[in-house]
Design an enzyme around this catalytic site. Sequence first.
Site, short mmCIF file in Angstrom:
data_model
loop_
_atom_site.label_atom_id
_atom_site.label_comp_id
_atom_site.label_asym_id
_atom_site.label_seq_id
_atom_site.Cartn_x
_atom_site.Cartn_y
_atom_site.Cartn_z
N GLU A 1 -8.25 5.88 -13.42
CA GLU A 1 -7.44 5.22 -14.46
C GLU A 1 -7.96 3.81 -14.72
O GLU A 1 -8.10 3.39 -15.88
CB GLU A 1 -5.98 5.16 -14.02
CG GLU A 1 -5.08 4.45 -15.01
CD GLU A 1 -3.60 4.52 -14.65
OE1 GLU A 1 -2.79 3.88 -15.35
OE2 GLU A 1 -3.25 5.21 -13.67
N THR B 1 -2.03 -4.87 -12.23
CA THR B 1 -2.39 -6.17 -12.79
C THR B 1 -3.72 -6.66 -12.21
O THR B 1 -4.14 -6.22 -11.13
CB THR B 1 -1.31 -7.22 -12.48
OG1 THR B 1 -1.25 -7.42 -11.06
CG2 THR B 1 0.06 -6.78 -12.99
N THR C 1 6.12 3.02 -13.34
CA THR C 1 6.78 1.72 -13.48
C THR C 1 8.27 1.83 -13.73
O THR C 1 8.73 2.69 -14.49
CB THR C 1 6.13 0.93 -14.64
OG1 THR C 1 4.73 0.80 -14.38
CG2 THR C 1 6.75 -0.44 -14.77
N GLU D 1 -4.25 -9.40 -10.87
CA GLU D 1 -3.98 -10.03 -9.57
C GLU D 1 -4.03 -8.98 -8.46
O GLU D 1 -4.56 -9.24 -7.36
CB GLU D 1 -2.62 -10.73 -9.60
CG GLU D 1 -2.57 -11.98 -10.47
CD GLU D 1 -2.53 -11.68 -11.97
OE1 GLU D 1 -2.82 -12.59 -12.76
OE2 GLU D 1 -2.23 -10.52 -12.35
#
Length: 381
Positions: free
Chosen positions: A244, A367, A126, A369
């Site tokens: 993960e 996420t 990230t 989403e």
Amino acid sequence: MTAAYLREEHHIFRDAFRKFLEKEAYPYYSEWEQKGIIPRSFWTKMGENGFLCPWIDETYGGFNADFAYSVVINEELEKVGSSMVGIGLHNDIVVPYLASYGTEEQKRKWLPKCVSGEIITAIAMTEPRAGSDLAGISTTASKDGDYYIVNGQKTFITNGIHADLVVVACKTNPDAKPPHRGISLLVIERDTPGFTRGRKLDKVGLRAQDTAELFFHDAKVPKENLLGEEGKGFYYLMEKLQQERLIVAIAAQTAAEVMFELTKRYVKQRSAFGKRISEFQTVQFRLAEMATEISIGRTFVDRVIEEHMQGKSVVAHVSMAKWWITEMAKRIAAESMQLHGGYGYMEEYEIARRYRDIPVSAIYAGTNEMMKTIIARNLEL
């Protein structure tokens, strides 16, 4: 009901690990939260007792344990508190990259110390302007003789303060078309020139977990620290992100189970209007609904664990488990706090900590989403 993948040796291992945590973790967890970090000494004790990366081959210090041991470890760590997530990340998310894609020299250099606790790992994907869209990262690594020169910034990095080894996603070919084909993985060591850590981030929850910013300014990384092949980083990430996400689902399921037990115990003790709260039908119905959702979650996650252990592709199922179970755990947290009344909002009650810790599970590892996007793609929509 005991999961089919758990055998007698796993139950013996769980008992031993639980006793270890009762001595070495539970009494100190509140202190770790106040200090904002879990001490390295705890990691060392974990290693000394065989609780770090037990799945690693005996050649490198492990004992070839199956994934069920990882399930046991992650469940018991979550029972202590969600801030223990960094250990699961080290054990079952980062170190597998080294074991799967590392050269023999890399594995002999790093894996034994990952097992002993001398080396703590992190993975840096990230960036401030790139989260779930990994192809959008801007950290670069350009070759210069025997080194890669790395420039960029990473954020929200779990184990960011403690990490001795960081697997960093960077672009070795910024001009690649499509962009994800230019991503490679470099293993960057603690003392690398040009590598610095920023502040330990102040989070809503997971307060004992050391999450940090990482900076690379002309960082000189030996070319021998390339993990796997250049340009294959995105594909490696896609392969390993499945485990993960399963780890995240397992932790969220365990958190939901813990919160339910805390709440059931509380409503049976607390009285109002002359009787126990648990005797009110509205409370009974809410607990019945919670128990049902938790049971459904446990059944499904155990199925996905079995499929994963059998080597099946679990891309769609693990995405389903990750989004549904984390959202379910958030609902359980909200209901549990409500049923605790005003005490649920007090830090001295564990449910308050659980309430602030659980929301991030719907964000990291992709996420929710993004999970639905993956599911839709697998439905050929």
